[in-house]
Design a protein around this motif. Sequence first.
Motif, mmCIF file in Angstrom:
data_model
loop_
_atom_site.group_PDB
_atom_site.id
_atom_site.type_symbol
_atom_site.label_atom_id
_atom_site.label_comp_id
_atom_site.label_asym_id
_atom_site.label_seq_id
_atom_site.Cartn_x
_atom_site.Cartn_y
_atom_site.Cartn_z
ATOM 1 N N SER A 118 0.831 -1.207 0.000
ATOM 2 C CA SER A 118 0.000 0.000 0.000
ATOM 3 C C SER A 118 0.862 1.252 0.000
ATOM 4 C CB SER A 118 -0.936 0.009 1.205
ATOM 5 O OG SER A 118 -0.221 0.131 2.418
ATOM 6 N N ALA A 119 1.893 1.271 0.854
ATOM 7 C CA ALA A 119 2.769 2.439 0.915
ATOM 8 C C ALA A 119 3.518 2.636 -0.404
ATOM 9 C CB ALA A 119 3.757 2.291 2.066
ATOM 10 N N ALA A 120 4.043 1.534 -0.974
ATOM 11 C CA ALA A 120 4.798 1.639 -2.224
ATOM 12 C C ALA A 120 3.904 2.078 -3.379
ATOM 13 C CB ALA A 120 5.451 0.299 -2.552
ATOM 14 N N GLY A 121 2.703 1.513 -3.464
ATOM 15 C CA GLY A 121 1.807 1.839 -4.569
ATOM 16 C C GLY A 121 1.348 3.286 -4.543
ATOM 17 N N ILE A 122 0.912 3.753 -3.382
ATOM 18 C CA ILE A 122 0.415 5.125 -3.288
ATOM 19 C C ILE A 122 1.564 6.121 -3.433
ATOM 20 C CG2 ILE A 122 -0.758 6.798 -1.801
ATOM 21 C CD1 ILE A 122 -2.283 4.409 -0.596
ATOM 22 N N THR A 123 2.725 5.801 -2.853
ATOM 23 C CA THR A 123 3.876 6.699 -2.966
ATOM 24 C C THR A 123 4.339 6.821 -4.414
ATOM 25 O OG1 THR A 123 4.623 6.166 -0.724
ATOM 26 C CG2 THR A 123 6.260 7.097 -2.229
ATOM 27 N N LEU A 124 4.423 5.691 -5.130
ATOM 28 C CA LEU A 124 4.848 5.733 -6.531
ATOM 29 C C LEU A 124 3.843 6.487 -7.388
ATOM 30 C CD1 LEU A 124 6.803 4.937 -8.763
ATOM 31 C CD2 LEU A 124 5.618 2.717 -8.936
ATOM 32 N N LEU A 125 2.543 6.287 -7.126
ATOM 33 C CA LEU A 125 1.521 7.013 -7.875
ATOM 34 C C LEU A 125 1.640 8.518 -7.632
ATOM 35 C CD1 LEU A 125 -1.058 7.092 -9.611
ATOM 36 C CD2 LEU A 125 -2.379 6.742 -7.507
ATOM 37 N N THR A 126 1.800 8.903 -6.366
ATOM 38 C CA THR A 126 1.916 10.319 -6.032
ATOM 39 C C THR A 126 3.171 10.923 -6.653
ATOM 40 O OG1 THR A 126 0.818 9.846 -3.920
ATOM 41 C CG2 THR A 126 1.905 11.977 -4.132
ATOM 42 N N TRP A 127 4.304 10.206 -6.564
ATOM 43 C CA TRP A 127 5.548 10.693 -7.169
ATOM 44 C C TRP A 127 5.393 10.863 -8.671
ATOM 45 C CZ3 TRP A 127 8.770 8.721 -10.930
ATOM 46 C CH2 TRP A 127 10.011 9.364 -11.084
ATOM 47 N N SER A 128 4.767 9.902 -9.331
ATOM 48 C CA SER A 128 4.600 9.976 -10.792
ATOM 49 C C SER A 128 3.761 11.190 -11.181
ATOM 50 C CB SER A 128 3.938 8.695 -11.314
ATOM 51 O OG SER A 128 4.710 7.559 -10.999
ATOM 52 N N ILE A 129 2.735 11.474 -10.394
ATOM 53 C CA ILE A 129 1.892 12.639 -10.676
ATOM 54 C C ILE A 129 2.663 13.935 -10.449
ATOM 55 C CG2 ILE A 129 -0.167 13.900 -9.911
ATOM 56 C CD1 ILE A 129 -1.382 11.146 -9.182
#
Length: 546
Positions: free
Chosen positions: A215-226
Motif C-alpha cells: 500500500s505504501a509503495a503503490g500510493i507513494t509511486l503514484l503520487t511521485w509519478s503525478i
Amino acid sequence: METRSRTGTPNTGRRDRRWWILAVLCLSVLLVVVDNTIVNVALPTISRDLHASTSSLQWVVDGYTLPFAGLLLLGGNLGDRLGRRRFLQLGLLLFAVFSVGAALSRNTGELITARALMGLAAALVYPATLAILNRVFTVTRERTIAIGVWSAVSGLAVAIGPVAGGALLRHFSWSSVFYVSVPVAVIAIIGGRLLLPESRDPHAGRFDPLGALLSAAGITLLTWSIIEAPTHGWASVATVGGILGSLAILAAFAWSQSRRPDPMLDVALFRNPRFSAASGAIALSFFGLFGFIFMITQYFQLVRGYDPLGAGIATLPFAFVTAGFSPIAMLVMRRIGTKLVVAAGLATMSAGFVVAANTTVDASYWGTIIVAMTLMAAGLGLTTGPATEAIMGALPPGKAGAGSAVNDTTREVGGTLGVAIVGSVLNSGYGSHVFSSLTSLGASAAVGHLAGQSVVAGVTVAARFPAPLRDAAESAVRTAFMTGLHRGSVVAAGTSLAAALVALVFLPARAAAAKDVVTVIDPARSETEAAAPHSATNSPMTSSNV
C-alpha cells in the motif's frame, strides 16, 4: 437523549465533553493540513536564503505530500490496531520535533528531509482524528454535525495556509512558518491527553507487513509519478511507467487483501457504491480545490501584484464560505439525502470554474473573482462533508482508522493530481502564448523559451525589455498567464461536472435503513470495553454503518 452511568445518574457532562473532543481533533487537523500550503508563500525567501533551485523548491513542497499520502493507510491501520489516541499523540509530538528541524535547516537537503519526516508524522495524525470522531459521536444526527465541522476545518485549513504564511513572513524569517506549528501541537497534545478516549479494533487480527509495504509503495509511486509528470512529460517513460507500476502494485495489494481473513483494508468495501462513489467525489473535489489554489495564488501575486500576505487575504472568502457551507450541507443532507447534496456541490464547483475561465486580467476582485471563489467554496462545502459521512457510515467501527485513511488518501492524491494536471495545463497554455507574444516583440527564440519556463521567469524577462517595449512585454506575460488559467479552469470545470454526474448515477440517496442511535457511548471508555456485552444498548454498531 440523556444517557446514564451504571449508577443511574445522568451523564450530561460526558455528552458536553464530546464537543471539546471535537475541538481537539479539529485543531490537530488544522495543524497538518495547513502545512500543505503555508510553506508556498515562503518559497521565494527560502530560495534566496538557502540558494535553492526551482527543483529543490518543488521538493520542499512535495517532500511533505509524498510520505503523507503514501503512509496514510498504514497510519490508519496502526491506529486501529494499537490505539488511535496513542498514534494521534505520537504523530503530534513527532510533527512538532520535525517542524523545529525544518526551521533550523541550513540547506535545502536538510529542509526537504525534515519536510518528509513531517509528512510521516502527519500520516499518523490525520486518519486518527476522523476515526476517533466516528467512535465518539455515535448518534447519527450529532455525528453528522461533527463531520460537517471536521470537513469545514479541513477545507478552511487549506485556504488559510497562505494567509498565515504571509502574515508571519511580514514580521519574521521563513523559519517562522515551521516554528508556528510547535505551540499548536503542544496545545493539541495537552488537550488530547486530557480529553481524548483511547479506542482500537478489538478484532484487528495479525499485522500484515506485505499489505503495509504494497500500500505504501503503490500510493507513494503514484503520487511521485503525478508530481513529476509536468517535469518529465505526461507521455514520458518515467510518468507512464510510474503510473502503470503503481497501479500494478495497488492491484497486488488488493489481491493480497482479498485473500486474507483479517485484511488491512477490506477491498470489498469498494463494491459498495456508497463508499466508492463518495471516495471519488472527495478526490475530484480536492482535485479542483488544489488546482484552483495553485493558479489563484500566482494570479494574485504575479498578475495583480499583491504581496504574499495580500494574496493570502484575497483567498479568505474561499475559506469562510467553505466553513459556512460545510455544516449547512450536513443538515440539508439529512432532509434530501447524500446523492443530491454531493451532486449539487460538484456542479456548483464546476460553475465556479466556468466563471474563472472567463476572468480577465483586469477583472474586478469584488465582481467576477469573488463570484468564482464563492461558487467553488460553496460547492466544496456541500460536497466534502456528506461524502465523508457516506464513507465513514459504510464502515464497521473497528475499521474506522483504515476507512478514514482511505478518505484522507483520496483527498491527498486528488489534490496532488489537481496541482499536477491543472498546473501542467496552465504551464502549457502560458508557455506557448508567451513565446509567440515575446518573439513577436523582437525577443529571440531562446529568450522566448526562457520566459515560458515559468511566470516568474516571464516577468523577469519582460522587465529587461527596452523601455518602449517593456509595458507591452509585461502585458504579454500577464495575458499569457490568463490563457493558461482559462484552460486550467476549463479542465477543472469538466472534471467537477463529470463527478457530479457520477454521483447522481452511483451514489445512493441515503444509507440503508438509517436511524438515529438511541444511546451514546461514554467517550471515556475504550472501544474494547464498549464492545463488551454489558447490555444490548452499548453496542457500537449502528444502522448508519450499513
